[in-house]
Structures are given as C-alpha cells and as structure tokens.
Design a protein around this motif. Structure first.
Motif, short mmCIF file in Angstrom:
data_model
loop_
_atom_site.label_atom_id
_atom_site.label_comp_id
_atom_site.label_asym_id
_atom_site.label_seq_id
_atom_site.Cartn_x
_atom_site.Cartn_y
_atom_site.Cartn_z
N ASP A 1 -5.96 1.05 -3.87
CA ASP A 1 -4.60 0.75 -3.45
C ASP A 1 -4.48 -0.77 -3.45
O ASP A 1 -5.51 -1.48 -3.40
CB ASP A 1 -4.27 1.33 -2.07
CG ASP A 1 -2.79 1.69 -1.96
OD1 ASP A 1 -2.00 1.22 -2.79
OD2 ASP A 1 -2.44 2.45 -1.04
N ASP B 1 -8.50 11.34 1.65
CA ASP B 1 -7.36 10.59 2.20
C ASP B 1 -6.44 10.09 1.10
O ASP B 1 -5.62 9.21 1.32
CB ASP B 1 -7.85 9.42 3.04
CG ASP B 1 -8.76 8.49 2.26
OD1 ASP B 1 -9.10 8.82 1.10
OD2 ASP B 1 -9.13 7.42 2.80
N GLU B 2 -6.56 10.66 -0.12
CA GLU B 2 -5.79 10.16 -1.25
C GLU B 2 -4.39 10.78 -1.28
O GLU B 2 -4.23 11.98 -1.05
CB GLU B 2 -6.50 10.48 -2.58
CG GLU B 2 -7.89 9.88 -2.70
CD GLU B 2 -8.97 10.77 -2.07
OE1 GLU B 2 -8.63 11.87 -1.60
OE2 GLU B 2 -10.14 10.34 -2.03
N GLY C 1 -0.08 5.32 -3.99
CA GLY C 1 -1.38 5.01 -3.38
C GLY C 1 -1.52 5.75 -2.05
O GLY C 1 -0.52 6.16 -1.46
N GLN C 2 -2.67 5.94 -1.59
CA GLN C 2 -3.92 5.59 -2.17
C GLN C 2 -4.27 6.55 -3.29
O GLN C 2 -4.08 7.77 -3.15
CB GLN C 2 -5.00 5.63 -1.06
CG GLN C 2 -6.39 5.29 -1.49
CD GLN C 2 -7.39 5.61 -0.38
OE1 GLN C 2 -8.45 6.10 -0.71
NE2 GLN C 2 -7.09 5.36 0.86
N LEU D 1 -7.67 -2.35 -1.81
CA LEU D 1 -8.58 -1.35 -1.27
C LEU D 1 -9.30 -0.73 -2.46
O LEU D 1 -8.63 -0.36 -3.45
CB LEU D 1 -7.76 -0.32 -0.48
CG LEU D 1 -8.47 0.86 0.15
CD1 LEU D 1 -7.69 1.31 1.39
CD2 LEU D 1 -8.61 2.04 -0.81
N SER E 1 -11.62 4.97 -4.90
CA SER E 1 -10.42 4.66 -4.11
C SER E 1 -9.75 3.42 -4.67
O SER E 1 -10.43 2.50 -5.12
CB SER E 1 -10.78 4.39 -2.64
OG SER E 1 -11.48 5.48 -2.09
N PHE F 1 0.86 -1.18 0.00
CA PHE F 1 0.00 0.00 0.00
C PHE F 1 0.90 1.23 0.00
O PHE F 1 1.88 1.30 0.75
CB PHE F 1 -0.89 0.01 1.25
CG PHE F 1 -2.11 -0.88 1.15
CD1 PHE F 1 -2.53 -1.38 -0.06
CD2 PHE F 1 -2.83 -1.20 2.28
CE1 PHE F 1 -3.65 -2.20 -0.16
CE2 PHE F 1 -3.95 -2.01 2.21
CZ PHE F 1 -4.36 -2.52 0.98
N ASN G 1 -13.37 2.93 1.05
CA ASN G 1 -12.09 2.25 1.30
C ASN G 1 -12.30 0.79 1.72
O ASN G 1 -11.65 0.29 2.64
CB ASN G 1 -11.28 2.98 2.37
CG ASN G 1 -10.79 4.33 1.89
OD1 ASN G 1 -10.81 4.60 0.70
ND2 ASN G 1 -10.37 5.17 2.81
N GLU H 1 -11.88 -3.06 1.86
CA GLU H 1 -10.72 -3.91 1.61
C GLU H 1 -11.17 -5.33 1.34
O GLU H 1 -12.12 -5.82 1.95
CB GLU H 1 -9.77 -3.92 2.82
CG GLU H 1 -8.76 -2.79 2.79
CD GLU H 1 -7.64 -3.01 3.82
OE1 GLU H 1 -7.32 -2.05 4.50
OE2 GLU H 1 -7.14 -4.15 3.92
#
Lengths: 313, 689
Positions: free
Chosen positions: B597, B490-491, B482-483, B525, B595, B450, B561, B563
């Motif tokens: 990753d 949160d990128e 990433g992300q 993700l 999103s 990640f 996000n 997973e």
C-alpha cells in the motif's frame, strides 16, 4: 529434577544461560561500554579519596585522559574476563582435579563480576532498586551453575535460590513496567516497534505486563503453597514473556537499513538476557518433573558418579 | 535603594552557596530583627534561596520566578519596570504563588508572571512574612524579530568546578535564555539538586540579572525532577517556545521517553504549524550519532526526528550526553552514500552541535564521521547568537572564564576581552544562514492515500524494463484498493498466490497535480521488498539490493506489513499527469505473504495570485503565535520521590507521586513476605523428583 536426564537438562540449560550472559556482557564491554563511570566519577563518594590517594583535584581527575584511558582499559579487561567465563561455562567439567576447580573459579569470578555490573547499573540508574533486581537472573545463572557443578547440593536450596532469582528479576522488571519508576522510553518504544501499536496502547500493555511480572514474582515465591497447575501455568508464561522481552531487543530495534550497526548494538542485549527465559524454564521443568510418579518413585540423588555424568554432559 | 553592592548573592569571588551566604548567625538575626523593626525597608535576611527563572509560555509576555522557601511563608513577587531595590512596597505590581512543589528537599515556589511587556527589563524581589530577597531583574523576549543570544549546553552532573565555571559564563555572556540539555545532577537526589541550585546562583550577574532556563530531561534526571523544579509546561518535558515573533522557535525534546508516538506526532504538527518561523532550534539529551565510540547510537531519535528536522528545515540541534565537543556540517538523513545515515547538505541540512560538558568527566571524541566539522574534549558551553539573517555559534571553554570580561547590554553580541572562544581548524564560528522556507503557509495534501485503488499485474510475467514509464499501456491490468497482497488476511485486494511464488508484482497509479510540487513525502507498506518510481525514475527502494529485474527476489525479508517513509525529490513531479509505479518482491519462492500500500503527501506551490508563498527570513505568513506548545501529558508516569502540592490555580492536574518512603516500604513488605513463606530446606536426595 531427580532423574539423571533431568539433571543433565538442568545442567545444559544453566550452561547455555550462563554462557549467553557472559558472551553478551563480553561483547558489550569490548565493543561498547559499561557503567563503570557511575562509580569512577561518583563525585560525592570519591572526591576525598581522589585527593588523598592521587593528589589530584576532582576537576583534574574528571578531565584527565589518563583516567579515562584507565577506565576504558578496565572495561575492556572485564570484557575479556566475561569471554573467558563464557568459554568456561560451555567446557565439559572434569569430575575432579585442578581443572575442575579452575573452571568453577572462573565461573565464580564471572558471576561475581556480573553482580558487580548489576550494582553499577543500580548506581547509574539513580540507585533505583529495580535496576539492581531486574538483572538478578543474569548473575544468578552462572552462580547457580557453579553450585550445580559442585554436586551433592540440596535440591531444596537450589530450587529456592532459583525461585528467588526469577522472582527478583520479574519483580524488578515489573516495577518499571507498571510505572512504579518512570516507564523507560526504551520499553515503550520496544512495544510500539514490536507490536506496531501507538504509544497509549503500548503504555497500557506495559502496565498490564508489569502487573503480570509482579504476579509471576509472587507466584514463584509462594509456589510451594500454591496449586501446581497454577505454578506451572505461571512459569510457562514467565518463560514466554522472558523470551519475548529478550528477543524484543532485537525484534524492535534492529533496522534493515542500518543492519550491521543495530545488530552490533542490540543483539548482545538480547543474548545476555537469555537467563530471563531459561531460569523460569529450569524451574518449570523441575516442578513438572515432580508431578511424575516415576520420578517420585525413583529419586536419583546426586552422587559423585551422577555428578560426573552431569559435568560431562 | 539597591542593597546589592553588599548583599549580592552572586559569589563570583566567593563560591559559598547562596543559602550559606544568607544563613544568619543568631546574633545577626537578633540585630536584623532589631534593625528591621526600626527601618521602613523589610528585613535584610532572606528566607528564600535557590532562585531560578524559567519559561513555560510566551517569552515576550511571561516569566516564571521560582525559589526555595527555606523558612517563612507567604512569598510574593513584587515587580516593576523601575528598580526599587529591595523596597518591596515600592514596586507597582505583585503576585502570589501559583504553584508549590515539595520536591527534592526543597519547597519550590513558582510565580507565573503574565501580561509583561516585550523586550523589557523587570526588577523584582520576593517578600514573605519574615524576609525580603535580594533584588533581581530579568528581560522579556522581544515580540518582533530582533537579535538575541542563548547559552546552550548540558551535563552538569558530577564535576562541580566546571559546572560553576559554566554558570559564570552565563553571568558574563548575559544571554536572553539558557538551554541546558539534561543530566543536571548525577543521581537526581535532593542533596545534589540543592547543591545544583546553590551553584546556579553563580549564573546571576553582579547587577542582579537572572536568566531563564529551558530545562531538558537527561537520563540522569527524571521527568518529575524537571517538571517539579523548573515548572516546565508538562511532565512529559517536551515543549516549544517562539522568540522574536516569527524569528525563532526553540524546541525542547525528551529523548528519555519514546521519541516516536505522541512526541513525534506533536513535533511534526508543531513544526508544520510554525512553518514560517525563520529559525528552528532544538535541544535534547541523547545524540543521534555520538562522537565517542562507547556510546550507543540514538537510533530511536534518528528514526523519529531526523526526517522531521529535514522536512521542516530545522536549523540547529543541540545534543548532549557524551561529555565532549562536536560540530557537524549541515546534515540530511540519507540511506545511500551516507555515513551512519547522514550526508552533508549545506543548503537543506541541520547543523548538530554538542555533546554536553557543562560539568562532567570529559570523554575522548574518537568516533568522528565524514561529516564532522570539528570535535574536542573540554568543558564548554555554546554561545548561540540568533540574528534576523543568521545564527552564529561559538563554543566557549569554561575553564578560563575567571579572567574574562562581561558582555555589555549595550553591545551584547561582541566577544568581550579575554573570553576564550574555541577555534578549531574549521573556524571559530559556525554560521547558519536564514533560508527559504518553501512550505511556509502551505499545507501538505495527501494525493495518494492508503486504501486507494491501484492497477496491478500479478500474473508472473516479465513486463520488461519500461513498465514504469508514464506512457506504458496498463489499461488491461486488474485493479483494486489497498492494501493489496496475500497471506496475511488483512488485504482489501487479494493478489495471486502462485506456487512457487512469482518473484515480483507490478503496481501503477496515475495522479493529476495542478501546480508544481515543492515537497513530497512517501509512506509505503510492503512485504518483502519494494521499489517506487515517479514518472519512470526510481525514487525509492527497500530490500532491492539484488536489482529490480522481474526474476530476482528480495534481498532481505521484511516484517509483516513493514512501513517505510522517505522524502522524495520534488523535481521528479510535473504539473499534470504523473505516474507512480511500484514493484513488490517476494523473499523467495515459498514465502507466505505479500503486502503493498502507498501514501503520497505533496506540498503544492500556491496558485497564482494566492496567499502564502515563501516566507524565509522572517517574512511571509506567520502561521504561528508567539506562545508555547507542549506535548500532551498522555500516558506518562511521573514519579520521583517527591510529593507535590498544587496551589489553587495550578493547571497541572493534581498529580501525586509515591514518596520514597512508600517505595521502600512496599519493597520491604514484598521481600519480607517472600522470606516468610519460603519453603523449608530439603536436600536434593530427599526430593520426590
């Protein structure tokens, strides 16, 4: 609570809360199971009776397919009764007559069965009082609805019973969350899945939420002695937290990969807990209305006429 | 001097509990005291009862001896390799109590014996200030690969007759160890636990041999009861022990606490650390896929454990809870072509057995799957024989145990006369062969993490069907760490947020692998859908039911996000350059976020001439000690109506538990307070609103 509109809102909320619990319980009983086994196979309690009444040894009784089928049948029958009760909760209520009595009778039976179900959970959870208390709102919602539909009830009694139901529910829930009993793994998993946090954080959050649950219970019980703003704030949190913990059953457990299976397993768990949010909402609205001078100046007693209007709402 | 012929506590012919058997009448006490004063041997009346053995550390060199000190004090275990009968003084070794728990109506004393010799019989008595117990004996586990047997079952809570029958099976089958997968008692009360231990005395063989328990928590138990009564390694009650050197590792998991989180992390690490163990077995209470329809699915266990079982090639899982019988074919988790998340794979799968009926009301097995090997409804335990090259499982109905002969220690794996073995159409014996363990001695490494940098194309252009091919030209693409995405804040790399949304975004990354890949684990993700290709072949997708064409949207929404993880086919990788490609899709034209990753861990084959290598059949690098591994106590909250007294040397940490009396007092006080302060009643028409 004094206005007709307020009473209609209360009646509507109680109907929805009761119906949700009934339909959730119906699905649980018809598709899955219920802890009737905790009573039916309580060896210490029933071994003597089984021998005396059925002429069977406990071993024969506990391994009998007939006994198992009978218990499953009883569970399914309860599911049908809950479904009928859910319909009754949503039907308009006539102001008088046989249908009115029948509706109240069905709802009363449904409420009684939900209390019985809570007691079965109490048995199944090693007689932990918290397991009994945390489901109080589920049987109290239809019970309060029955009382409400009867009309001409003392508002003070209604509010006291409502407060007691909310307090006991949050108190029971809080006992588990703070770790008074061992924190259920399902609670921890719900927080982890729902918030994406690790286990230590989830446990810490649960403990904090548990303390707040106990605070809610205390504030609701002591509401008449406390500042109204504090009571309203607490009830607002109770509504939000009740809704969150209810919806968390779905949010945290439904998997896109196994969508049908997980929805079938968890949706009803959320639906039957709607009273955990709705009853605090009813109390919140009631307390908030009391602050309005127009309501205070124009109290609306429940008369047969207003009762009729409520029933048809 | 062996007094067992006339003081044998094992009531095979007499179901009287041991404590009653030895609770003397006053006259007998007087005679006993008189005789005791005249004899050199200790008094023949025991103030100890409810004897038990368990393991919390290396089973080849340790043993926990436990009992209920019903009266008297100062219990000491006198032991040695020679049978000295009840003459405590004649035993060469002795050890005092390590831990005392006042729990569930018993004074539970535990002596943790250490420095024992492997695969050796030890005889012992417990002598306190007024009495000496009957003489018992046990056998330590072998320290090198050697066949042994296990009796495994669960749910002994509310049908005492089959519970006692199951205990007699233990006495007759004479296993090295017993695995009981939870729901010991119905209500976890003192009375029920005392009864349970009284019944457990029937598991002692007539020659005094006792069998150690690996106790599991069920939903009718508490963490406290298992920890306090069995001296398990921790109050979290998940732990693992190795038997026979590199031969087998037995995992006890706790399905009543979170299956993910700390427990999963521990399990994953421990399985990795013991990659070279030939056989891995697990027991836990809640089945992943119950075989009776009323029981809900064990989704938490499935989500957090089934992939680990597969990745680390767990051989056999013993499940409980449903009060019936089931066996499956070897299974691996899967999300396509599956039945409830599993498909049969005879080479790489885990065999699941269960589902617990040591002494409980039976249920009908009305929810069999396509991969179910056999199912039934009767009281039973499983007799598991672990040989160096295979595991054999036989299911033993317990109702017919009275007429069965006993296994002899000289021939411990032959079925004795009249011992009933369940024989479904698929066969009486489930055989699990030893298999190669390709990850033995090898450590997975993260070749994509990640936060790594990816090439991406987010301009809303359809690149056609070949964009994931290894040789596709992506030199002009943008790149960033990433992300990657937009809308969540949160990128690390913000992609183009078009209006309306582009349906798809492309990602590519090339990696070099120096050696062949033996295993690969993907974590991705995403939001809302993702598909992953390795060297042009699609290997994984989520929410891509509407296809992977550029113009289609995700078939379902995801969490923010979200997973997912999956085990990839190692054959998809090549030595040298590999291209991992991914497509992420929006749910619709107005959805607010995207999103992406990705992490890829691979286990590479050892370099030519290197160490490690495959270690199947007990060979290869050990990578493991023979000892015990346990989960950290973490944030568990053991309670259970007991007060524990920790003796000096106890390593449990001096926890204390709220007593039952305190609980009720608290509850009553709060309710009383509420009632005292309740509002005076007012009629509704008296209300101000």
């Amino acid at each position: 609570m004094g206005t007709l509109g307020g009473q209609r809102t209360t009646a509507w909320l109680l109907r929805v809360a009761a119906a949700c619990t009934f339909f959730g319980a119906a699905w649980q009983h018809l598709r899955w199971d219920a802890p009737f086994w905790a009573l039916a196979f309580n060896e210490r309690l029933l071994e003597g009776a089984v021998g005396a009444l059925l002429g069977m040894t406990w071993h024969e009784y506990a391994t009998s397919p007939t006994v198992e089928r009978t218990i499953v049948g009883i569970v399914k029958a309860h599911g049908l009764l809950y479904a009928a009760s859910g319909v009754a909760a949503l039907l308009p209520s006539p102001s008088h007559g046989r249908r009115r009595r029948a509706q109240r009778g069905v709802l009363s039976v449904g409420a009684g069965l939900l209390f019985f179900l809570s007691w079965l959970y109490f048995l199944d959870h090693n007689r932990q009082v918290g397991a009994l208390l945390e489901r109080t709102s589920q049987w109290a919602a239809p019970a309060l609805l029955v009382g409400w539909l009867r009309g001409a009830q003392p508002e003070g009694r209604f509010r006291a019973l409502l407060s007691m139901a909310i307090a006991l529910t949050f108190f029971g829930h809080g006992l588990y969350a703070v770790g008074f009993y061992e924190v259920p793994g399902a609670f921890v998993t719900m927080i982890m899945n729902g918030l994406g946090v690790g286990e230590p954080t989830a446990v810490t959050l649960l403990h904090a939420a548990g303390v707040l649950d106990l605070v809610i219970a205390g504030v609701v019980l002591l509401a008449p002695k406390l500042p109204r703003r504090l009571v309203l704030s607490t009830l607002a949190w109770a509504v939000a937290w009740g809704a969150l913990t209810t919806l968390a059953r779905v949010w945290s457990n439904v998997s896109w990969t196994f969508f049908e299976e997980t929805v079938a397993q968890w949706l009803h768990e959320a639906v039957l807990r709607f009273p955990h949010a709705v009853l605090p909402l009813v109390l919140f609205l009631s307390v908030r209305r009391r602050t309005r001078p127009t309501d205070d100046a124009n109290p609306t007693p429940t008369t047969p006429q207003t009762s009729k209007a409520l029933c048809l709402s | 001097m062996n007094l067992l012929p006339f003081m044998n506590p094992v009531p095979h012919m007499n179901t009287m509990p041991l404590t009653k058997t030895f609770r003397p009448a006053p006259l007998f006490v007087a005679l006993g005291l008189l005789a005791g004063s005249l004899a050199t041997a200790g008094p023949a009346v025991a103030d100890t009862a409810r004897y038990r053995l368990s393991w919390r550390d290396d089973p080849s060199t340790t043993m926990v001896v436990g009992w209920d000190q019903t009266s008297g004090s100062g219990g000491v275990v006198h032991y040695g390799k020679t049978d000295e009968g009840t003459n405590a003084s004649a035993y060469p070794l002795s050890q005092g109590v390590d831990r005392v728990t006042s729990a569930f109506g018993m004074e539970n004393h535990f002596v943790r014996l250490n420095n024992l010799e492997p695969d050796t019989a030890y005889y012992f008595v417990i002598r306190d200030d007024t009495s000496t117990s009957p003489r018992f004996w046990f056998r330590t586990a072998p320290a090198t690969p050697k066949a042994f047997s296990v009796v495994a079952g669960g749910d002994s809570r509310n049908n005492r007759t089959p519970r006692r029958n199951g205990n007699q099976v233990v006495a007759k089958v004479r296993p090295l160890v017993v695995m009981l997968g939870g729901d010991f008692t119905d209500d976890d009360t003192a009375t029920q636990w005392r009864n349970w231990f009284d019944d457990w005395q029937m598991s002692t063989s007539p020659d005094g041999r006792m069998y150690p328990m690996l106790a599991t928590r069920g939903n009718h138990d508490s963490n406290a009861s298992i920890y306090e009564l069995w001296d398990t390694p921790s109050d979290r009650n998940h732990y693992a022990l190795t038997f026979g050197g590199t031969m087998a590792r037995l995992y006890t998991l706790n399905s009543e606490i979170a299956a993910g989180g700390n427990q999963r992390a521990w399990l994953d690490g421990d399985l990795s650390d013991h990659a070279c163990i030939t056989f891995k077995l697990a027991q836990y209470h809640k089945p992943m896929r119950p075989h009776t329809s009323g029981k809900s699915e064990g989704q938490d266990e499935y989500t957090h454990w089934s992939d680990l079982f597969f990745n680390h090639r767990l051989d056999l899982a013993v499940e409980c809870d449903s009060h019936m019988v089931k066996r499956t074919w070897p299974l691996v988790p899967a999300t396509s072509g599956d039945d409830e998340g599993f498909v049969r794979d005879d080479d790489e799968g885990t065999t699941y057995i269960g589902e617990g009926c040591w002494g409980a009301p039976t249920r009908t097995p009305n929810d069999s799957k396509s991969w179910t090997r056999a199912a039934g409804s009767f009281n039973q335990v499983n007799w598991i024989q672990v040989h160096p090259d295979r595991i054999e499982v036989r299911t033993l109905p317990t109702d017919s145990i009275a007429g069965a002969d006993s296994v002899s220690d000289a021939d411990p794996f032959s079925v004795p006369n009249n011992l009933e073995v369940w024989t479904p159409t698929s066969g009486a014996v489930v055989t699990v062969p030893a298999r190669e363990r390709p990850d033995c001695g090898l450590t997975p490494e993260e070749v994509i993490a990640f936060g790594d940098t990816w090439s991406f194309h987010d301009q809303g252009v359809d690149l056609g069907p070949n964009w994931a091919a290894p040789d596709f030209e992506d030199g002009a693409w943008a790149s960033g760490p990433g992300q990657l995405g937009y809308g969540d804040g949160d990128e690390a790399t913000v992609l183009t947020d078009a209006d309306p949304n582009h349906p798809s975004v492309y990602f590519r990354k090339a990696i070099d692998l120096p050696r062949p890949v033996l295993a690969a684990q993907l974590r991705v993700l995403f939001d809302d859908a993702v598909a992953v290709w390795v060297n042009g072949a699609r290997v994984y997708d989520v929410n891509m039911d509407d296809g992977t064409d550029f113009a289609t949207f995700a078939s379902a929404s995801s969490s923010d996000n979200e997973e997912a993880q999956a085990t990839l086919d190692a054959a998809g990788f090549v030595v040298g350059r590999n291209v991992v490609a991914a497509m992420v899709k929006q749910r619709n034209g107005s959805s607010s976020d995207v999103s992406f990753d990705l992490s890829l861990r691979v286990t590479l084959a050892p370099p030519p001439g290197g160490t490690g290598g495959a270690g199947g059949n007990g060979g290869g690098a050990t990578g493991s000690g023979a000892g015990m591994s346990q989960g950290s106590t973490g944030a568990g909250n053991p309670t259970g109506g007991s007060n524990r007294t920790d003796a000096p040397g106890e390593d449990g940490g001096g926890c204390s538990y709220v007593g039952a009396k305190g609980r009720w007092g608290w509850l009553a006080a709060l309710l009383g307070l509420g009632l005292m302060l309740r509002r005076p009643r007012r009629r509704r028409d008296d209300e101000g609103g």
